[in-house]
Write a protein that holds these residues in place. Structure first.
Motif, mmCIF file in Angstrom:
data_model
loop_
_atom_site.group_PDB
_atom_site.id
_atom_site.type_symbol
_atom_site.label_atom_id
_atom_site.label_comp_id
_atom_site.label_asym_id
_atom_site.label_seq_id
_atom_site.Cartn_x
_atom_site.Cartn_y
_atom_site.Cartn_z
ATOM 1 N N ARG A 103 2.932 69.157 65.924
ATOM 2 C CA ARG A 103 2.324 69.798 67.008
ATOM 3 C C ARG A 103 1.452 68.724 68.086
ATOM 4 N NH1 ARG A 103 1.808 73.956 63.395
ATOM 5 N NH2 ARG A 103 -0.302 73.427 63.215
ATOM 6 N N ARG A 104 0.702 68.139 67.609
ATOM 7 C CA ARG A 104 -0.063 67.357 68.348
ATOM 8 C C ARG A 104 0.799 66.041 68.910
ATOM 9 N NH1 ARG A 104 -3.680 67.940 63.979
ATOM 10 N NH2 ARG A 104 -2.891 65.980 63.070
ATOM 11 N N ARG A 133 2.840 67.829 71.940
ATOM 12 C CA ARG A 133 2.121 68.957 72.458
ATOM 13 C C ARG A 133 2.661 69.076 74.135
ATOM 14 N NH1 ARG A 133 -2.109 69.401 75.701
ATOM 15 N NH2 ARG A 133 -2.955 67.288 75.155
ATOM 16 N N GLU A 137 10.584 73.444 68.660
ATOM 17 C CA GLU A 137 10.824 73.453 67.337
ATOM 18 C C GLU A 137 12.101 73.508 67.008
ATOM 19 O OE1 GLU A 137 9.048 76.792 64.906
ATOM 20 O OE2 GLU A 137 7.427 75.054 64.653
ATOM 21 N N MET A 182 6.965 73.187 62.650
ATOM 22 C CA MET A 182 6.257 71.884 63.004
ATOM 23 C C MET A 182 4.914 71.838 62.215
ATOM 24 S SD MET A 182 6.772 71.081 66.871
ATOM 25 C CE MET A 182 6.368 72.454 67.601
#
Length: 200
Positions: A111-112, A115, A50, A106
């Motif tokens: 995030r997806r 990941r 992040e 995020m």
């Protein structure tokens, strides 16, 4: 100055490259070691994916010639926020009085998207922290290494008239003035009325 461990440097480069894949105008990451250790609290003290995205916002702003901060880099303005939103970051609170819109996080889609990259980087960071902790416990590195200064001693905050600050060992600052490149005034220990100068 210690160098970044090869595995961690490689993971930082891979993570940065993944961000570049989605945002091609992002410049290359020249110095991964600059993201490890001390950092501006306005940008986040703890290294993570992040925070890497946060630094990427600054990178894109620089590439575009956009001034995304003020107050010596502490206050993150709405131009910073606009680019942050392009990178899938959001600011969930009112702007902070001193750091502005710096506390971006995020969103779910980001995030997806990242990941697996974030997980790889976190593993490398965890291994680095574990190795650093083990090194600290098992070896005597001397006062200069422990305090992060070739002069030894505890560093304190020194400020200049334009509001910039550095961490410095008082005895080092006492040897000769350290002059700010922005305002050409000497740094002084925070709270001291006059700049620290060499003894006569």
């Amino acid at each position: 100055m210690s160098t970044t461990p090869p595995v961690l440097a490689a993971e930082l480069a891979l993570a940065w490259s993944d961000i570049q894949r989605h945002h091609p105008e992002l410049p290359d990451l020249a110095a991964p070691e600059s993201l490890i250790g001390e950092s501006s609290s306005a940008c986040g003290a703890q290294l993570s994916f992040e925070r890497l995205l946060h630094e990427a916002v600054h990178g894109i702003a620089a590439a575009r010639g956009v001034r995304d901060t003020s107050r010596a880099g502490r206050y993150h303005n709405r131009r910073f926020l606009a680019i942050a939103e392009e990178l899938g970051l959001e600011h969930l609170e009112e702007p902070h009085p001193s750091s502005g819109f710096s506390l971006v996080v995020m969103n779910a889609a980001t995030r997806r998207r990242y990941r697996r990259t974030a997980e790889r980087l976190q593993r490398a960071l965890s291994a680095h922290l574990a190795a650093t902790a083990a090194d600290t416990k098992r070896s005597f590195r001397g006062p200069a290494a422990r305090h992060g200064s070739s002069g030894g001693g505890v560093r304190v905050k020194a400020v200049c008239d334009c509001g910039r600050n550095v961490r410095v060992v008082p005895s080092v600052l006492a040897q000769a003035p350290i002059v700010c490149g922005a305002c050409n005034k000497p740094f002084r220990i925070a709270g001291a009325a006059e700049p620290v100068t060499a003894a006569a």
